[in-house]
Design a protein around this motif. Structure first.
Motif, PDB file in Angstrom:
ATOM      1  N   GLN A   6      34.422  37.242  38.382  1.00 15.80           N
ATOM      2  CA  GLN A   6      34.566  36.894  36.967  1.00 15.80           C
ATOM      3  C   GLN A   6      35.367  38.021  36.322  1.00 15.80           C
ATOM      4  OE1 GLN A   6      32.706  34.031  35.644  1.00 15.80           O
ATOM      5  NE2 GLN A   6      34.126  34.201  33.928  1.00 15.80           N
ATOM      6  N   LEU A   7      36.587  37.710  35.850  1.00 15.47           N
ATOM      7  CA  LEU A   7      37.494  38.731  35.343  1.00 15.47           C
ATOM      8  C   LEU A   7      38.004  38.359  33.960  1.00 15.47           C
ATOM      9  CD1 LEU A   7      39.614  39.207  38.593  1.00 15.47           C
ATOM     10  CD2 LEU A   7      37.872  40.783  37.741  1.00 15.47           C
ATOM     11  N   ALA A   8      38.232  39.378  33.121  1.00 16.38           N
ATOM     12  CA  ALA A   8      38.770  39.160  31.778  1.00 16.38           C
ATOM     13  C   ALA A   8      39.770  40.260  31.462  1.00 16.38           C
ATOM     14  CB  ALA A   8      37.644  39.149  30.741  1.00 16.38           C
ATOM     15  N   GLY A   9      40.836  39.880  30.719  1.00 17.03           N
ATOM     16  CA  GLY A   9      41.834  40.861  30.325  1.00 17.03           C
ATOM     17  C   GLY A   9      43.221  40.266  30.290  1.00 17.03           C
ATOM     18  N   ARG A  10      44.227  41.119  30.312  1.00 16.32           N
ATOM     19  CA  ARG A  10      45.622  40.682  30.221  1.00 16.32           C
ATOM     20  C   ARG A  10      46.118  40.160  31.558  1.00 16.32           C
ATOM     21  NH1 ARG A  10      47.877  45.260  28.513  1.00 16.32           N
ATOM     22  NH2 ARG A  10      48.934  45.861  30.440  1.00 16.32           N
ATOM     23  N   VAL A  11      46.856  39.022  31.493  1.00 20.04           N
ATOM     24  CA  VAL A  11      47.418  38.441  32.713  1.00 20.04           C
ATOM     25  C   VAL A  11      48.927  38.223  32.606  1.00 20.04           C
ATOM     26  CG1 VAL A  11      45.265  37.341  33.416  1.00 20.04           C
ATOM     27  CG2 VAL A  11      46.857  36.096  31.918  1.00 20.04           C
ATOM     28  N   TYR A  12      49.528  38.589  31.457  1.00 16.35           N
ATOM     29  CA  TYR A  12      50.984  38.496  31.305  1.00 16.35           C
ATOM     30  C   TYR A  12      51.416  39.440  30.191  1.00 16.35           C
ATOM     31  CZ  TYR A  12      55.698  36.724  30.630  1.00 16.35           C
ATOM     32  OH  TYR A  12      57.061  36.636  30.527  1.00 16.35           O
ATOM     33  N   PRO A  13      52.498  40.211  30.377  1.00 19.41           N
ATOM     34  CA  PRO A  13      53.501  40.158  31.460  1.00 19.41           C
ATOM     35  C   PRO A  13      53.060  40.823  32.769  1.00 19.41           C
ATOM     36  CG  PRO A  13      54.053  41.890  29.920  1.00 19.41           C
ATOM     37  CD  PRO A  13      52.869  41.177  29.327  1.00 19.41           C
ATOM     38  N   ASP A  14      52.014  41.657  32.719  1.00 25.04           N
ATOM     39  CA  ASP A  14      51.424  42.190  33.937  1.00 25.04           C
ATOM     40  C   ASP A  14      49.923  41.918  33.890  1.00 25.04           C
ATOM     41  OD1 ASP A  14      50.609  43.880  31.970  1.00 25.04           O
ATOM     42  OD2 ASP A  14      51.219  45.727  32.964  1.00 25.04           O
ATOM     43  N   VAL A  15      49.173  42.499  34.804  1.00 29.45           N
ATOM     44  CA  VAL A  15      47.747  42.224  34.895  1.00 29.45           C
ATOM     45  C   VAL A  15      46.938  43.492  34.637  1.00 29.45           C
ATOM     46  CG1 VAL A  15      45.878  41.439  36.414  1.00 29.45           C
ATOM     47  CG2 VAL A  15      48.151  40.359  36.540  1.00 29.45           C
ATOM     48  N   GLN A  16      45.969  43.378  33.744  1.00 31.65           N
ATOM     49  CA  GLN A  16      44.990  44.447  33.490  1.00 31.65           C
ATOM     50  C   GLN A  16      43.654  43.768  33.222  1.00 31.65           C
ATOM     51  OE1 GLN A  16      45.380  47.748  33.715  1.00 31.65           O
ATOM     52  NE2 GLN A  16      47.581  47.660  34.150  1.00 31.65           N
ATOM     53  N   THR A  17      42.896  43.488  34.264  1.00 33.29           N
ATOM     54  CA  THR A  17      41.631  42.765  34.111  1.00 33.29           C
ATOM     55  C   THR A  17      40.489  43.546  34.755  1.00 33.29           C
ATOM     56  OG1 THR A  17      41.897  41.526  36.173  1.00 33.29           O
ATOM     57  CG2 THR A  17      42.815  40.539  34.167  1.00 33.29           C
ATOM     58  N   SER A  18      39.276  43.256  34.297  1.00 35.46           N
ATOM     59  CA  SER A  18      38.087  43.869  34.889  1.00 35.46           C
ATOM     60  C   SER A  18      36.924  42.896  34.761  1.00 35.46           C
ATOM     61  CB  SER A  18      37.748  45.191  34.201  1.00 35.46           C
ATOM     62  OG  SER A  18      37.473  44.985  32.828  1.00 35.46           O
ATOM     63  N   GLY A  19      35.889  43.113  35.561  1.00 34.98           N
ATOM     64  CA  GLY A  19      34.729  42.232  35.526  1.00 34.98           C
ATOM     65  C   GLY A  19      33.806  42.493  36.700  1.00 34.98           C
ATOM     66  N   THR A  20      33.278  41.415  37.268  1.00 37.61           N
ATOM     67  CA  THR A  20      32.314  41.535  38.358  1.00 37.61           C
ATOM     68  C   THR A  20      32.740  40.711  39.561  1.00 37.61           C
ATOM     69  OG1 THR A  20      30.989  39.708  37.479  1.00 37.61           O
ATOM     70  CG2 THR A  20      30.371  41.943  36.797  1.00 37.61           C
TER      71      THR A  20
END
Length: 205
Positions: free
Chosen positions: A32-46
């Motif tokens: 389960q991830l949340a965060g930025r997915v465009y123009p690049d990726v910066q996500t975090s979660g479990t």
């Protein structure tokens, strides 16, 4: 990866695209991830796997995505053998090719993407049949209990040798107190085959 499903929602307010995503792999691993997915990726979660929940993050450009998994697994029990709770620190390259390296307790961990096998090497404390000890060696593991084990160690007065595939693992225990080994006694423990070189009734049921 084949069989992986990604669901979730995307939002954009005139700039980067953000997302809440659920990723489910065919082998039962779920993130389960949340965060930025465009123009690049910066996500975090479990990330959840084998009943364990760990912290996960994915970051970088799409051509060079990186992931990290950290946390602490609870005790794991398989065929009356228990591995204690221990720390996890794994780093992965997701693109262009999948590679995984890191540590799980005192073990070095890596992933063979071509064969879909996890490889572990090092020393692992454990308890089995009411006794505690540790083993040292290597093992590979994949879905359906594919892979091999080659390890040896001690378990409160016994020396242990573990060899073979997971589906028919051979476990040999012999006394360290000088008693002469007798003919091995064979038995089944779930998917494993064991051979006890000395009387050890709790091990051979």
């Amino acid at each position: 990866m084949a069989g992986t499903q990604v669901t979730g929602t995307l939002t954009r307010a005139g700039g980067p695209v953000n997302a809440n995503l659920r990723v489910r792999a065919a082998d039962g691993v779920e993130a389960q991830l949340a965060g930025r997915v465009y123009p690049d990726v910066q996500t975090s979660g479990t990330l959840r796997a084998q009943g364990q929940t760990l912290q996960a993050s994915v970051s970088g450009p799409y051509t060079a995505l990186q992931a990290q998994v950290t946390g602490r697994t609870g005790a794991l029990t398989f065929n009356r053998v228990t591995v204690p709770a221990q720390d996890v620190n794994l780093r992965a390259t997701l693109t262009p090719d999948l590679t995984v390296n890191g540590t799980w307790g005192g073990l070095r961990a890596s992933y063979d993407a071509d064969r879909e096998l996890v490889r572990l090497t090092g020393t692992q404390p454990l308890s089995a049949f009411g006794r505690t000890g540790q083993v040292q060696g290597s093992a590979t593991w994949g879905p359906g209990f594919r892979g091999q084990v080659a390890a040896r160690g001690t378990l409160e007065g016994y020396t242990l040798n573990l060899n073979g595939p997971w589906q028919a693992l051979r476990v040999q225990a012999s006394s360290r107190e000088g008693s002469a080994p007798r003919a091995p006694r064979h038995c089944r423990m779930g998917a494993m085959t064991c051979a006890c070189a000395v009387p050890w009734p709790t091990a051979c049921l």
